[in-house]
Scaffold this active site. Structure first.
Site, mmCIF file in Angstrom:
data_model
loop_
_atom_site.group_PDB
_atom_site.id
_atom_site.type_symbol
_atom_site.label_atom_id
_atom_site.label_comp_id
_atom_site.label_asym_id
_atom_site.label_seq_id
_atom_site.Cartn_x
_atom_site.Cartn_y
_atom_site.Cartn_z
ATOM 1 N N VAL A 153 0.836 -1.196 0.000
ATOM 2 C CA VAL A 153 0.000 0.000 0.000
ATOM 3 C C VAL A 153 0.876 1.254 0.000
ATOM 4 O O VAL A 153 0.586 2.227 -0.708
ATOM 5 C CB VAL A 153 -0.967 0.004 1.200
ATOM 6 C CG1 VAL A 153 -1.845 1.247 1.180
ATOM 7 C CG2 VAL A 153 -1.847 -1.243 1.168
ATOM 8 N N TYR A 154 1.958 1.229 0.760
ATOM 9 C CA TYR A 154 2.908 2.345 0.758
ATOM 10 C C TYR A 154 3.453 2.554 -0.657
ATOM 11 O O TYR A 154 3.503 3.687 -1.157
ATOM 12 C CB TYR A 154 4.050 2.058 1.730
ATOM 13 C CG TYR A 154 5.115 3.129 1.767
ATOM 14 C CD1 TYR A 154 4.946 4.284 2.523
ATOM 15 C CD2 TYR A 154 6.304 2.982 1.057
ATOM 16 C CE1 TYR A 154 5.919 5.272 2.567
ATOM 17 C CE2 TYR A 154 7.288 3.954 1.090
ATOM 18 C CZ TYR A 154 7.092 5.094 1.847
ATOM 19 O OH TYR A 154 8.067 6.065 1.873
ATOM 20 N N ALA A 155 3.862 1.450 -1.307
ATOM 21 C CA ALA A 155 4.383 1.556 -2.669
ATOM 22 C C ALA A 155 3.331 2.125 -3.609
ATOM 23 O O ALA A 155 3.630 2.986 -4.443
ATOM 24 C CB ALA A 155 4.855 0.184 -3.158
#
Length: 268
Positions: A153-155
């Protein structure tokens, strides 16, 4: 070159990590600095610490709240001045496999990392267009260039920032506006945000990383990775290698796919 002397610079996430370091570096260059942060205590500490270095102002704000962004932007313009340079630096990370993420994890990460920079920029870019000058620096991540386990999700949020940020640069160029856009894609920075990360590639020193970003703004640099030859090798590998070969290169040779195995992050 962008001369920062006398300019009003706003930094989100400006009371800690590289945001705080950039605030100090900008004050040393004669800029008027406005910091936005969710932590009121850290804002007060930062203002007290840097008060003798120049004009610094702080506003407590949760950038996941669009109305708060709009209201606080108006307050900054009334209290200080129109913003000449905007640095979208605030961000969070949740280090889990995707199926372990809660709905709140996903929503909060995307809201703060991907959507907030757009809404903050929207609150100030109109003034920049009107005066035909300005600079917007968006802190993305090398995680927006390379897939990585426990960063899904960060990516995704950082891939979003890179695509939006560089498109904004091209739009300002097409509109013949003197508004520069710098997209920054750093590797892990040793600020506490990624505590527990183990990496074959050296983790970045926050002081050096902050200085490199400020200099990139001064030089009107379009894109910045702070990874040098490793970035070029990785991008070349993505272009010419079959996926299975690139997985070996990034995962086994560079060890990137294992970096988040022992992630802890900021400890409350």
């Amino acid at each position: 070159m962008t001369d920062l002397f006398g300019k009003t610079v706003l930094i989100t996430g400006g009371a800690a990590g590289i945001g705080k370091i950039m605030a100090r570096l900008l004050l040393e260059r004669g800029a008027n600095v406005v910091i936005w942060d969710i932590d009121a205590v850290k804002i007060d500490e930062t203002i007290t610490e840097f008060a003798k270095k120049g004009n610094i102002y702080g506003y407590q704000i949760d950038v996941s709240n669009i109305q708060k962004i709009e209201d606080t932007a108006k307050q900054v313009k009334a209290d200080v001045a129109k913003v000449d340079v905007l640095i979208n630096n605030a961000g969070i990370v949740v280090g889990k496999f995707f199926h372990e993420h809660s709905t709140k994890d996903i929503t909060k990460t995307m809201t703060i990392n991907a959507e907030a920079p757009m809404h903050v920029t929207k609150a100030f870019i109109g003034d920049m267009i009107e005066q035909n000058s300005g600079h917007i620096c968006n802190i993305a991540s090398s995680g927006g260039l390379i897939s990585n386990p426990k960063m899904s999700v960060y990516a995704a949020s950082k891939w979003s920032v890179i695509g939006w940020s560089d498109t904004l640069r091209i739009e300002m160029n097409q509109l013949q506006k003197n508004i520069k856009v710098t997209t920054v894609m750093p590797y892990y920075i040793n600020t506490g945000m990624f505590d527990g990360v183990k990496s074959k590639i050296p983790i970045l020193d926050p002081e050096a990383a902050a200085l490199t970003i400020v200099r990139a703004i001064e030089k009107n640099q379009k894109m910045l990775t702070i990874l040098g030859y490793i970035y070029r090798l990785t991008r070349l590998g993505q272009a010419i290698m079959p996926v299975s070969v690139f997985d070996w290169f990034a995962g086994k040779l560079l060890g990137i796919y294992k970096t988040m195995e022992h992630f802890k992050g900021h400890q409350k």
